[in-house]
Design a protein around this motif. Structure first.
Motif, PDB file in Angstrom:
ATOM      1  N   ILE A 201       0.830  -1.203   0.000  1.00 51.50           N
ATOM      2  CA  ILE A 201       0.000   0.000   0.000  1.00 51.50           C
ATOM      3  C   ILE A 201       0.868   1.259   0.000  1.00 51.50           C
ATOM      4  O   ILE A 201       0.484   2.289  -0.539  1.00 51.50           O
ATOM      5  N   GLY A 202       2.060   1.164   0.569  1.00 52.56           N
ATOM      6  CA  GLY A 202       2.984   2.301   0.491  1.00 52.56           C
ATOM      7  C   GLY A 202       3.416   2.576  -0.934  1.00 52.56           C
ATOM      8  O   GLY A 202       3.460   3.728  -1.376  1.00 52.56           O
ATOM      9  N   MET A 203       3.723   1.525  -1.676  1.00 52.27           N
ATOM     10  CA  MET A 203       4.091   1.686  -3.083  1.00 52.27           C
ATOM     11  C   MET A 203       2.899   2.176  -3.905  1.00 52.27           C
ATOM     12  O   MET A 203       3.033   3.036  -4.774  1.00 52.27           O
ATOM     13  N   LEU A 204       1.725   1.645  -3.607  1.00 53.53           N
ATOM     14  CA  LEU A 204       0.517   2.064  -4.312  1.00 53.53           C
ATOM     15  C   LEU A 204       0.176   3.518  -3.994  1.00 53.53           C
ATOM     16  O   LEU A 204      -0.268   4.271  -4.863  1.00 53.53           O
ATOM     17  N   SER A 205       0.434   3.917  -2.769  1.00 58.48           N
ATOM     18  CA  SER A 205       0.138   5.279  -2.334  1.00 58.48           C
ATOM     19  C   SER A 205       1.016   6.302  -3.043  1.00 58.48           C
ATOM     20  O   SER A 205       0.590   7.435  -3.266  1.00 58.48           O
ATOM     21  N   THR A 206       2.234   5.911  -3.403  1.00 60.76           N
ATOM     22  CA  THR A 206       3.100   6.855  -4.111  1.00 60.76           C
ATOM     23  C   THR A 206       2.614   7.107  -5.530  1.00 60.76           C
ATOM     24  O   THR A 206       2.916   8.147  -6.109  1.00 60.76           O
ATOM     25  N   LYS A 207       1.859   6.164  -6.090  1.00 72.80           N
ATOM     26  CA  LYS A 207       1.335   6.310  -7.446  1.00 72.80           C
ATOM     27  C   LYS A 207      -0.073   6.910  -7.474  1.00 72.80           C
ATOM     28  O   LYS A 207      -0.601   7.185  -8.536  1.00 72.80           O
ATOM     29  N   ALA A 208      -0.684   7.078  -6.313  1.00 73.59           N
ATOM     30  CA  ALA A 208      -2.051   7.599  -6.250  1.00 73.59           C
ATOM     31  C   ALA A 208      -2.067   9.076  -6.643  1.00 73.59           C
ATOM     32  O   ALA A 208      -1.097   9.809  -6.436  1.00 73.59           O
ATOM     33  N   ILE A 209      -3.183   9.491  -7.190  1.00 70.55           N
ATOM     34  CA  ILE A 209      -3.357  10.880  -7.586  1.00 70.55           C
ATOM     35  C   ILE A 209      -3.712  11.691  -6.347  1.00 70.55           C
ATOM     36  O   ILE A 209      -4.640  11.347  -5.615  1.00 70.55           O
ATOM     37  N   GLN A 210      -2.970  12.771  -6.133  1.00 69.77           N
ATOM     38  CA  GLN A 210      -3.262  13.631  -4.986  1.00 69.77           C
ATOM     39  C   GLN A 210      -4.164  14.770  -5.448  1.00 69.77           C
ATOM     40  O   GLN A 210      -3.860  15.466  -6.410  1.00 69.77           O
ATOM     41  N   VAL A 211      -5.292  14.927  -4.763  1.00 65.56           N
ATOM     42  CA  VAL A 211      -6.256  15.979  -5.081  1.00 65.56           C
ATOM     43  C   VAL A 211      -6.578  16.765  -3.814  1.00 65.56           C
ATOM     44  O   VAL A 211      -6.351  16.303  -2.709  1.00 65.56           O
ATOM     45  N   ILE A 212      -7.110  17.960  -4.009  1.00 70.54           N
ATOM     46  CA  ILE A 212      -7.584  18.769  -2.894  1.00 70.54           C
ATOM     47  C   ILE A 212      -9.082  18.527  -2.774  1.00 70.54           C
ATOM     48  O   ILE A 212      -9.827  18.706  -3.737  1.00 70.54           O
ATOM     49  N   CYS A 213      -9.528  18.119  -1.608  1.00 70.91           N
ATOM     50  CA  CYS A 213     -10.945  17.850  -1.386  1.00 70.91           C
ATOM     51  C   CYS A 213     -11.718  19.161  -1.472  1.00 70.91           C
ATOM     52  O   CYS A 213     -11.373  20.134  -0.805  1.00 70.91           O
ATOM     53  N   PRO A 214     -12.784  19.199  -2.277  1.00 73.66           N
ATOM     54  CA  PRO A 214     -13.565  20.443  -2.377  1.00 73.66           C
ATOM     55  C   PRO A 214     -14.350  20.757  -1.110  1.00 73.66           C
ATOM     56  O   PRO A 214     -14.711  21.904  -0.871  1.00 73.66           O
ATOM     57  N   SER A 215     -14.584  19.766  -0.273  1.00 74.47           N
ATOM     58  CA  SER A 215     -15.379  19.975   0.930  1.00 74.47           C
ATOM     59  C   SER A 215     -14.538  20.499   2.094  1.00 74.47           C
ATOM     60  O   SER A 215     -14.865  21.513   2.701  1.00 74.47           O
ATOM     61  N   CYS A 216     -13.433  19.796   2.416  1.00 74.11           N
ATOM     62  CA  CYS A 216     -12.629  20.184   3.582  1.00 74.11           C
ATOM     63  C   CYS A 216     -11.360  20.935   3.208  1.00 74.11           C
ATOM     64  O   CYS A 216     -10.711  21.517   4.071  1.00 74.11           O
ATOM     65  N   GLY A 217     -10.966  20.919   1.943  1.00 71.02           N
ATOM     66  CA  GLY A 217      -9.800  21.661   1.489  1.00 71.02           C
ATOM     67  C   GLY A 217      -8.468  21.000   1.798  1.00 71.02           C
ATOM     68  O   GLY A 217      -7.416  21.589   1.577  1.00 71.02           O
ATOM     69  N   LYS A 218      -8.478  19.758   2.297  1.00 72.96           N
ATOM     70  CA  LYS A 218      -7.231  19.069   2.625  1.00 72.96           C
ATOM     71  C   LYS A 218      -6.790  18.201   1.450  1.00 72.96           C
ATOM     72  O   LYS A 218      -7.626  17.671   0.719  1.00 72.96           O
ATOM     73  N   PRO A 219      -5.471  18.043   1.285  1.00 66.12           N
ATOM     74  CA  PRO A 219      -5.002  17.155   0.211  1.00 66.12           C
ATOM     75  C   PRO A 219      -5.244  15.693   0.589  1.00 66.12           C
ATOM     76  O   PRO A 219      -4.999  15.275   1.716  1.00 66.12           O
ATOM     77  N   THR A 220      -5.758  14.934  -0.346  1.00 65.58           N
ATOM     78  CA  THR A 220      -6.041  13.523  -0.128  1.00 65.58           C
ATOM     79  C   THR A 220      -5.628  12.742  -1.363  1.00 65.58           C
ATOM     80  O   THR A 220      -5.496  13.320  -2.446  1.00 65.58           O
ATOM     81  N   LYS A 221      -5.409  11.455  -1.211  1.00 62.32           N
ATOM     82  CA  LYS A 221      -4.991  10.616  -2.328  1.00 62.32           C
ATOM     83  C   LYS A 221      -6.178   9.817  -2.825  1.00 62.32           C
ATOM     84  O   LYS A 221      -7.009   9.369  -2.055  1.00 62.32           O
ATOM     85  N   MET A 222      -6.211   9.627  -4.137  1.00 64.57           N
ATOM     86  CA  MET A 222      -7.344   8.984  -4.770  1.00 64.57           C
ATOM     87  C   MET A 222      -6.876   7.792  -5.588  1.00 64.57           C
ATOM     88  O   MET A 222      -5.951   7.905  -6.376  1.00 64.57           O
ATOM     89  N   LEU A 223      -7.505   6.632  -5.388  1.00 61.73           N
ATOM     90  CA  LEU A 223      -7.235   5.431  -6.174  1.00 61.73           C
ATOM     91  C   LEU A 223      -8.486   5.087  -6.964  1.00 61.73           C
ATOM     92  O   LEU A 223      -9.579   5.037  -6.405  1.00 61.73           O
ATOM     93  N   GLY A 224      -8.353   4.824  -8.246  1.00 61.42           N
ATOM     94  CA  GLY A 224      -9.493   4.422  -9.058  1.00 61.42           C
ATOM     95  C   GLY A 224     -10.276   5.605  -9.597  1.00 61.42           C
ATOM     96  O   GLY A 224      -9.876   6.764  -9.498  1.00 61.42           O
TER      97      GLY A 224
END
Length: 122
Positions: free
Chosen positions: A61-84
């Motif tokens: 999951i650490g390796m998968l997390s490095t490839k995940a797309i990082q987006v800013i949540c429109p609701s809370c404004g925090k950066p989060t990672k997105m899979l799929g």
């Protein structure tokens, strides 16, 4: 009935953490068989294998997390990672998508499956 959704990364991390506790529990059960050395050894090895499996899952999951797309949540404004195609915010559980076809549709984890017909979901 309302389903509780969480981000995929958090689900996998929770699974890996549960493997650690299961491994310790299996080893603890092995202590009760101190009189039978073979049975105790089997429980200790099974517990160790569970902890090793947890380490492998954490690494994966650490390796998968490095490839995940990082987006800013429109609701809370925090950066989060997105899979799929669809995922949830790790902090506020807001549904997220980068697919324009899914904008405004109700969240469904089945959108991440390869063979889903979008017309069936409304």
């Amino acid at each position: 009935m309302e389903r509780k959704y969480s981000s995929k990364i958090n689900k996998i991390r929770t699974f890996a953490l549960s493997l650690i506790f299961i491994g310790f529990l299996i080893m603890y059960v092995g202590i009760f068989f101190r009189t039978n050395i073979w049975l105790m050894t089997i429980f200790m090895i099974l517990g160790l294998l569970s902890i090793i499996a947890s380490t492998v899952v954490y690494f994966w999951i650490g390796m998968l997390s490095t490839k995940a797309i990082q987006v800013i949540c429109p609701s809370c404004g925090k950066p989060t990672k997105m899979l799929g195609r669809v995922d949830m915010c790790m902090y506020c559980r807001e549904s997220l998508t980068l697919d324009p076809e899914l904008e405004g549709k109700e969240f469904d984890e089945n959108y991440n499956k390869k063979k889903i017909n979008l017309s069936e979901k409304g």
